[in-house]
Design a protein around this motif. Sequence first.
Motif, PDB file in Angstrom:
ATOM      1  N   LEU A  37       0.837  -1.207   0.000  1.00 14.67           N
ATOM      2  CA  LEU A  37       0.000   0.000   0.000  1.00 14.67           C
ATOM      3  C   LEU A  37       0.869   1.254   0.000  1.00 14.67           C
ATOM      4  CD1 LEU A  37      -2.811  -1.118   2.476  1.00 14.67           C
ATOM      5  CD2 LEU A  37      -3.056  -0.740   0.012  1.00 14.67           C
ATOM      6  N   GLN A  38       1.907   1.239   0.802  1.00 13.67           N
ATOM      7  CA  GLN A  38       2.768   2.429   0.805  1.00 13.67           C
ATOM      8  C   GLN A  38       3.561   2.525  -0.493  1.00 13.67           C
ATOM      9  OE1 GLN A  38       4.560   1.900   4.630  1.00 13.67           O
ATOM     10  NE2 GLN A  38       6.428   0.969   3.840  1.00 13.67           N
ATOM     11  N   ASP A  39       3.911   1.391  -1.070  1.00 21.32           N
ATOM     12  CA  ASP A  39       4.576   1.415  -2.383  1.00 21.32           C
ATOM     13  C   ASP A  39       3.662   2.023  -3.449  1.00 21.32           C
ATOM     14  OD1 ASP A  39       6.804   0.226  -1.320  1.00 21.32           O
ATOM     15  OD2 ASP A  39       6.420  -1.771  -2.166  1.00 21.32           O
ATOM     16  N   ALA A  40       2.358   1.823  -3.280  1.00 19.09           N
ATOM     17  CA  ALA A  40       1.394   2.379  -4.243  1.00 19.09           C
ATOM     18  C   ALA A  40       1.147   3.870  -4.012  1.00 19.09           C
ATOM     19  CB  ALA A  40       0.075   1.607  -4.158  1.00 19.09           C
ATOM     20  N   GLY A  41       1.686   4.390  -2.910  1.00 17.68           N
ATOM     21  CA  GLY A  41       1.567   5.825  -2.675  1.00 17.68           C
ATOM     22  C   GLY A  41       0.562   6.220  -1.604  1.00 17.68           C
ATOM     23  N   LEU A  42      -0.012   5.227  -0.923  1.00 15.70           N
ATOM     24  CA  LEU A  42      -0.906   5.576   0.193  1.00 15.70           C
ATOM     25  C   LEU A  42      -0.087   6.282   1.268  1.00 15.70           C
ATOM     26  CD1 LEU A  42      -3.969   4.951   0.592  1.00 15.70           C
ATOM     27  CD2 LEU A  42      -2.986   3.414  -1.079  1.00 15.70           C
ATOM     28  N   THR A  43      -0.586   7.384   1.773  1.00 16.50           N
ATOM     29  CA  THR A  43       0.153   8.093   2.820  1.00 16.50           C
ATOM     30  C   THR A  43      -0.541   7.988   4.177  1.00 16.50           C
ATOM     31  OG1 THR A  43      -0.887  10.129   2.101  1.00 16.50           O
ATOM     32  CG2 THR A  43       1.351   9.700   1.298  1.00 16.50           C
ATOM     33  N   GLU A  44      -1.677   7.282   4.199  1.00 19.28           N
ATOM     34  CA  GLU A  44      -2.299   6.973   5.486  1.00 19.28           C
ATOM     35  C   GLU A  44      -2.792   5.539   5.429  1.00 19.28           C
ATOM     36  OE1 GLU A  44      -4.597   9.615   7.834  1.00 19.28           O
ATOM     37  OE2 GLU A  44      -4.497  11.164   6.292  1.00 19.28           O
ATOM     38  N   ILE A  45      -2.393   4.765   6.410  1.00 17.53           N
ATOM     39  CA  ILE A  45      -2.761   3.352   6.445  1.00 17.53           C
ATOM     40  C   ILE A  45      -3.228   2.999   7.863  1.00 17.53           C
ATOM     41  CG2 ILE A  45      -1.967   0.974   6.048  1.00 17.53           C
ATOM     42  CD1 ILE A  45       0.221   2.162   4.194  1.00 17.53           C
ATOM     43  N   GLU A  46      -4.423   2.411   7.954  1.00 23.45           N
ATOM     44  CA  GLU A  46      -4.917   1.942   9.248  1.00 23.45           C
ATOM     45  C   GLU A  46      -4.438   0.506   9.391  1.00 23.45           C
ATOM     46  OE1 GLU A  46      -8.834   3.645  10.567  1.00 23.45           O
ATOM     47  OE2 GLU A  46      -9.315   1.517  10.617  1.00 23.45           O
ATOM     48  N   VAL A  47      -3.485   0.297  10.257  1.00 23.00           N
ATOM     49  CA  VAL A  47      -2.718  -0.951  10.246  1.00 23.00           C
ATOM     50  C   VAL A  47      -3.377  -2.075  11.028  1.00 23.00           C
ATOM     51  CG1 VAL A  47      -0.471  -1.975  10.819  1.00 23.00           C
ATOM     52  CG2 VAL A  47      -0.577   0.367   9.950  1.00 23.00           C
ATOM     53  N   THR A  48      -3.902  -1.761  12.222  1.00 17.36           N
ATOM     54  CA  THR A  48      -4.404  -2.827  13.090  1.00 17.36           C
ATOM     55  C   THR A  48      -5.248  -2.219  14.201  1.00 17.36           C
ATOM     56  OG1 THR A  48      -3.710  -4.772  14.414  1.00 17.36           O
ATOM     57  CG2 THR A  48      -2.321  -2.808  14.556  1.00 17.36           C
ATOM     58  N   ASP A 263     -10.363  14.263 -12.257  1.00 20.73           N
ATOM     59  CA  ASP A 263      -9.181  15.126 -12.136  1.00 20.73           C
ATOM     60  C   ASP A 263      -8.933  15.582 -10.705  1.00 20.73           C
ATOM     61  OD1 ASP A 263      -8.345  14.970 -14.751  1.00 20.73           O
ATOM     62  OD2 ASP A 263      -9.615  16.663 -15.379  1.00 20.73           O
ATOM     63  N   ILE A 264      -9.298  14.739  -9.771  1.00 23.44           N
ATOM     64  CA  ILE A 264      -9.018  15.046  -8.361  1.00 23.44           C
ATOM     65  C   ILE A 264      -7.736  14.310  -7.992  1.00 23.44           C
ATOM     66  CG2 ILE A 264      -9.825  14.793  -5.988  1.00 23.44           C
ATOM     67  CD1 ILE A 264     -12.709  15.032  -7.101  1.00 23.44           C
ATOM     68  N   GLU A 265      -6.798  15.084  -7.474  1.00 20.56           N
ATOM     69  CA  GLU A 265      -5.461  14.542  -7.240  1.00 20.56           C
ATOM     70  C   GLU A 265      -5.391  13.677  -5.972  1.00 20.56           C
ATOM     71  OE1 GLU A 265      -2.597  17.830  -7.300  1.00 20.56           O
ATOM     72  OE2 GLU A 265      -1.484  16.583  -5.868  1.00 20.56           O
ATOM     73  N   THR A 266      -4.631  12.592  -6.080  1.00 18.84           N
ATOM     74  CA  THR A 266      -4.241  11.809  -4.891  1.00 18.84           C
ATOM     75  C   THR A 266      -2.769  11.491  -5.127  1.00 18.84           C
ATOM     76  OG1 THR A 266      -4.572   9.622  -5.841  1.00 18.84           O
ATOM     77  CG2 THR A 266      -6.510  10.630  -4.831  1.00 18.84           C
ATOM     78  N   SER A 267      -2.175  10.842  -4.181  1.00 17.55           N
ATOM     79  CA  SER A 267      -0.754  10.511  -4.369  1.00 17.55           C
ATOM     80  C   SER A 267      -0.601   9.076  -4.875  1.00 17.55           C
ATOM     81  CB  SER A 267      -0.052  10.671  -3.026  1.00 17.55           C
ATOM     82  OG  SER A 267      -0.733   9.884  -2.062  1.00 17.55           O
ATOM     83  N   ILE A 268      -1.697   8.460  -5.300  1.00 27.50           N
ATOM     84  CA  ILE A 268      -1.684   6.994  -5.444  1.00 27.50           C
ATOM     85  C   ILE A 268      -1.573   6.534  -6.900  1.00 27.50           C
ATOM     86  CG2 ILE A 268      -2.947   4.888  -4.817  1.00 27.50           C
ATOM     87  CD1 ILE A 268      -4.390   6.819  -2.737  1.00 27.50           C
ATOM     88  N   ASP A 269      -0.800   5.474  -7.093  1.00 23.16           N
ATOM     89  CA  ASP A 269      -0.603   4.859  -8.400  1.00 23.16           C
ATOM     90  C   ASP A 269      -1.593   3.685  -8.534  1.00 23.16           C
ATOM     91  OD1 ASP A 269       2.220   4.052 -10.376  1.00 23.16           O
ATOM     92  OD2 ASP A 269       0.428   2.794 -10.235  1.00 23.16           O
ATOM     93  N   LEU A 270      -2.521   3.807  -9.469  1.00 19.06           N
ATOM     94  CA  LEU A 270      -3.598   2.816  -9.583  1.00 19.06           C
ATOM     95  C   LEU A 270      -3.065   1.421  -9.906  1.00 19.06           C
ATOM     96  CD1 LEU A 270      -6.603   2.136  -9.508  1.00 19.06           C
ATOM     97  CD2 LEU A 270      -6.840   3.079 -11.817  1.00 19.06           C
ATOM     98  N   ASP A 271      -2.074   1.332 -10.774  1.00 17.45           N
ATOM     99  CA  ASP A 271      -1.551   0.008 -11.133  1.00 17.45           C
ATOM    100  C   ASP A 271      -0.928  -0.700  -9.936  1.00 17.45           C
ATOM    101  OD1 ASP A 271      -2.166  -0.589 -13.806  1.00 17.45           O
ATOM    102  OD2 ASP A 271      -0.824   1.030 -14.442  1.00 17.45           O
ATOM    103  N   LYS A 272      -0.156   0.064  -9.183  1.00 15.63           N
ATOM    104  CA  LYS A 272       0.481  -0.547  -8.002  1.00 15.63           C
ATOM    105  C   LYS A 272      -0.562  -0.900  -6.944  1.00 15.63           C
ATOM    106  CE  LYS A 272       5.064   1.419  -8.456  1.00 15.63           C
ATOM    107  NZ  LYS A 272       5.958   2.492  -7.962  1.00 15.63           N
TER     108      LYS A 272
END
Length: 301
Positions: A37-48, A263-272
């Motif tokens: 998820l972080q490799d795909a560009g997620l900058t917030e992750i709810e881990v556990t 056209d709303i920006e996120t930091s995320i790469d859809l393929d990854k």
Amino acid sequence: MSLPTRVQLIDVGPRDGLQNEKQPVPAAVKIGLVQRLQDAGLTEIEVTSFVSPKWVPQMADNAEVMAGITRRAGVRYSVLVPNMKGYEAAVLAKPDEIVVFGAASELFSQKNINCSIAESIERFAPVVDAARAAGIQVRGAISCAMACPYEGDVAPERVALVARLMKDIGVQRVDVADTIGAATPLKTRRAMEAALKHYDLNNVSGHFHDTYGQALANTLAALEMGVWNFQSSVAGLGGCPYAKGATGNVATEDLLYLLRGMDIETSIDLDKLVDAGQYISDFLERKPNSRAATALLNKRA
Ligand code: HMG
Ligand code: MG
């Protein structure tokens, strides 16, 4: 109507997604999911979550998972905490943010955390104080903000009440959660408006489960109000163990496809992101529960 130009997503797949899985998911797989998820560009992750392992056995490896992730600068790692006992364990794992989770419905509060709404706020207060004193961010989830599996429709006034109670004890931002995925856009709008009585637009997020296939429509309704923080689950994983029949959160892949198209920006790469969804779906031996991921995987094939 004022659409945001940028949206911040929290992927809750490792927590909300996996908590409901009957088969044990090894910590290494959870760690692998966070990594992807972080490799795909997620900058917030709810881990556990640091809840009772008797209530939610799948999250019993919380400390191991938190210790095993490779943290990336700029990524916020959050964990759920229901009480002081959970906080004391969570703080050792050094989360960036803790999430106290309450409900707008009394019966859901009882079933989920075994106490009334008022008691939950009493339990959260010292947790919030301790976290803030330790420099840890605090988010609050308002479950059953539109509908409850035990009480039916939930009035927006209930959401406003819980938002105010959370604000009073120092919770910094809140999630308006459609736990059972039953809401439609008008209900979503009203619940959001209720939370926005006590929190500003930067501090209210949408957390939509997709049981009835309304989550993207509800997201659009919230976007049109200017809400720009949302939670979603890679591969559409999940459900809540205390909301029978409720399916997973809206798939992060579907949400991202929508946002990109607008056209709303996120930091995320859809393929990854699709790769991350495939990784966990392969482990669970099923297909990703995401229309966009399915379409993109078919295209790849
Ligand atoms: P309780 O039984 O009332 O707690 O549960 P208690 O204080 O009476 O303690 C009973 C036992 O649990 C004791 O152990 C405690 O030590 C232990 P024993 O003496 O029997 O061996 N205990 C704990 N152990 C580990 N971590 C803790 C903890 N607290 C007590 N933090 C409690 C109350 C809140 C603990 C319980 O109800 C619980 O764990 N509930 C978890 C519910 C949950 O995780 N639900 C799913 C997450 S919420 C969700 O998915 C919704 C969300 O996505 C938004 C949405 O969609 O709506 C966020
Ligand atoms: Mg949820």
